[in-house]
Design an enzyme around this catalytic site. Structure first.
Site, short mmCIF file in Angstrom:
data_model
loop_
_atom_site.label_atom_id
_atom_site.label_comp_id
_atom_site.label_asym_id
_atom_site.label_seq_id
_atom_site.Cartn_x
_atom_site.Cartn_y
_atom_site.Cartn_z
N GLY A 39 -7.75 -13.39 4.48
CA GLY A 39 -6.96 -13.60 3.27
C GLY A 39 -6.16 -12.36 2.92
N GLY A 41 -4.09 -10.40 -0.54
CA GLY A 41 -3.75 -10.35 -1.96
C GLY A 41 -2.63 -9.37 -2.20
N PHE A 43 -2.84 -6.35 -3.28
CA PHE A 43 -3.17 -4.95 -3.00
C PHE A 43 -4.03 -4.77 -1.75
CE2 PHE A 43 -2.75 -5.49 -7.62
CZ PHE A 43 -1.68 -4.64 -7.86
N VAL A 46 -7.80 -8.87 3.94
CA VAL A 46 -9.20 -8.93 4.38
C VAL A 46 -9.28 -9.55 5.77
CG1 VAL A 46 -11.52 -9.76 3.83
CG2 VAL A 46 -9.94 -9.16 1.97
N LYS A 64 -11.90 -5.00 4.22
CA LYS A 64 -10.80 -5.08 3.27
C LYS A 64 -9.91 -3.84 3.42
CE LYS A 64 -9.93 -5.57 -1.72
NZ LYS A 64 -10.60 -5.73 -3.04
N ASP A 150 -11.35 -9.87 -13.37
CA ASP A 150 -10.62 -10.85 -12.56
C ASP A 150 -11.56 -11.95 -12.09
OD1 ASP A 150 -8.32 -11.89 -11.51
OD2 ASP A 150 -8.34 -10.69 -9.70
#
Length: 503
Positions: A39, A41, A43, A46, A64, A150
């Protein structure tokens, strides 16, 4: 040295100073064999990887890669040790790259799990079990005086044994910082109103977000799906709107959600209160059964109880209604000249402008809505055309309902209203002024027409292909597939017959 390189070096130095005593290992890149991307995001990215810890020991991990080094993320994660939180195992620091090596959760995210259910809602016992697992790490973080900031379904991962684990501490904060101004870098559908209003966090910020996660478990839906951030802010802060609670939601959970979503953060429940409600599955089950029985007995299990939205999307004169292939409810909004699209739980998702495709100045009064076999949306709106929209709601085309007996429906006097579909997927269209019904294929091509002596206001087709017609005089007539009279409220009933289009 370039300014960005100097800034990165300073960040790394800060991390090394702040984390010299932290409980994680430092590894070399040669110890990792990278696999597929899991995945990405804003910032970080992963990956799945194999960590070679020794000649005989290898471990599958999640790695990550930080696009922007955040010292607080490493500092916070290094302190955490809880069965419902993804554990930080090691760090790889080889400038300009910085990686966090974490335990791998092979079951994907909670959000993807809910999407894969395709509308098949969770059993109540499973819902309570997942809601409790989602709350346990928040209790631990409260004890550690940490705010995640979050909390959302994509940030809960499913590990072996179907254990739910909270991850992504990239914007987490210490509680002592919560009342100070904060960077607004959270996810809007889960964001509490205090952060939207004045960029300040509260000690109960995560409780609001947790309530949205429980709502996702209830409905399987994404909150405020498809809406722009500014629209979400307007609805939550301006209209004090929250995701609609399903009418069949057990009362203890419904009451809990309302408390979690209080605009005044002082009034929100503590995490211990949340766990007290969620953990009492028997009380929730009894309430669900009692509420359901009451809804059936008093007739309150009604669709109009579920349709809601902001003031801009309230229905006025809802006429035709249909359910599309995604399970969304499409309602003809007569006054607004739109078809409003709602989720089954009543969340307004979008509006379709029915004036598209008409001459400027032509008024549209959407009357009937039907979904074709390919998912397209077909509507009549008192004009001479049936208009067709794509499954996504984009205007595609319009076609006239041709009647050999009445020339062409391109005639300005033509007024199409009734609309239904038979077992073959053919559309039946009613013209009220010239009093006929025509059959069409999904592409609009004319199949047959039937001249009738009444105004076909609404149409329906039974499983035996019998046609039911309601007219302007509020009488109901029934004809068989050949157009012959099967029943009527009046003695004077013409024998209708479809005539094929031979042109």
């Amino acid at each position: 040295m370039k300014p960005q390189e100097y800034g990165h070096l300073c960040s790394v130095i800060i991390i090394l100073l702040n984390t010299s005593m932290m409980a994680y290992l430092k590894v070399k890149r040669s110890a990792l064999t990278f696999g597929r991307e899991l995945g990405e995001g804003g910032f970080s990215t992963v990956y799945q990887a194999t960590w070679k810890q020794s000649l005989l020991k290898r471990q599958e991990v999640a790695v990550k890669r930080l696009h922007k080094v955040n010292p607080s993320e490493v500092e916070i994660m290094s302190k955490l040790d809880h069965p419902n939180i993804v554990k930080l195992l090691a760090v790889l620091d080889e400038s300009p790259d910085y990686f966090l090596i974490m335990e791998l959760c092979t079951g994907g995210s909670l959000r993807s799990y809910l999407d894969q259910r395709h509308g098949n809602r969770l059993p109540l016992d499973q819902l309570c079990h997942l809601a409790k697992q989602a709350a346990l790490p928040l209790k631990y973080l409260r004890e550690m005086e940490i705010l995640h900031k979050d909390v959302k379904s994509p940030n809960y991962l499913i590990a072996k044994g179907k254990i739910l684990k909270l991850t992504d501490f990239g914007i987490a904060k210490n509680l002592k910082e919560t009342m100070s101004n904060a960077t607004q870098s959270a996810s809007y559908p889960w964001m509490a109103p205090e952060l939207m209003k004045d960029l300040k966090l509260s000690p109960t910020y995560d409780i609001h977000s947790y309530g949205v996660v429980v709502w996702e478990l209830l409905t399987l839906e994404v909150p405020f799906q498809g809406l722009e951030p500014q629209v979400i802010v307007m609805r939550i802060c301006g209209d004090n709107e929250r995701p609609p609670i399903p009418p069949d939601c057990p009362r203890p959970i419904a009451d809990l959600l309302r408390k979690c979503w209080e605009a005044d953060w002082h009034k929100r429940p503590s995490i211990d209160e949340v766990l007290s409600v969620i953990s009492d599955r028997q009380a929730v089950a009894v309430a669900a059964k009692t509420d359901r029985q009451r809804q059936i007995l008093d007739g309150s299990w009604m669709l109009e109880r579920k349709i809601c939205g902001s003031a801009a999307c309230l229905l006025t004169k809802p006429y035709g209604i249909a359910v599309n292939h995604q399970g969304d409810v499409c309602v003809a909004n007569w006054d607004a000249a739109k078809v409003q699209v709602y989720s089954q739980q009543g969340m307004h998702k979008s509006s379709i402008d029915t004036k598209l495709g008409l001459k400027p100045g032509t008024r549209s009064w959407p009357r009937e809505v039907r979904i074709s076999s390919d998912g397209s949306l077909c509507i009549t709106d008192y004009t001479q055309f049936v208009k067709v929209y794509s499954p996504a709601g984009w205007y595609r085309e319009k076609w006239p309902a041709v009647s050999p007996q009445n020339k062409s429906s391109a005639d300005e006097d033509t007024c199409l209203v009734g609309l239904t579909m038979d077992a073959k997927g053919q559309l039946l269209v009613g013209e009220i002024k010239k009093r006929y019904i025509s059959k069409h294929k999904g592409d609009g091509s004319h199949v047959a027409s039937m001249k009738i002596g009444i105004e076909p206001w609404s149409l329906a087709v039974t499983s035996e292909d019998t046609i039911i017609i309601s007219d302007w005089d509020m009488s109901m007539h029934i004809v068989d597939s050949t157009g012959q009279s099967a029943a009527s409220h009046t003695d004077e009933f013409a024998k209708y017959a479809f005539q094929e289009n031979r042109s």
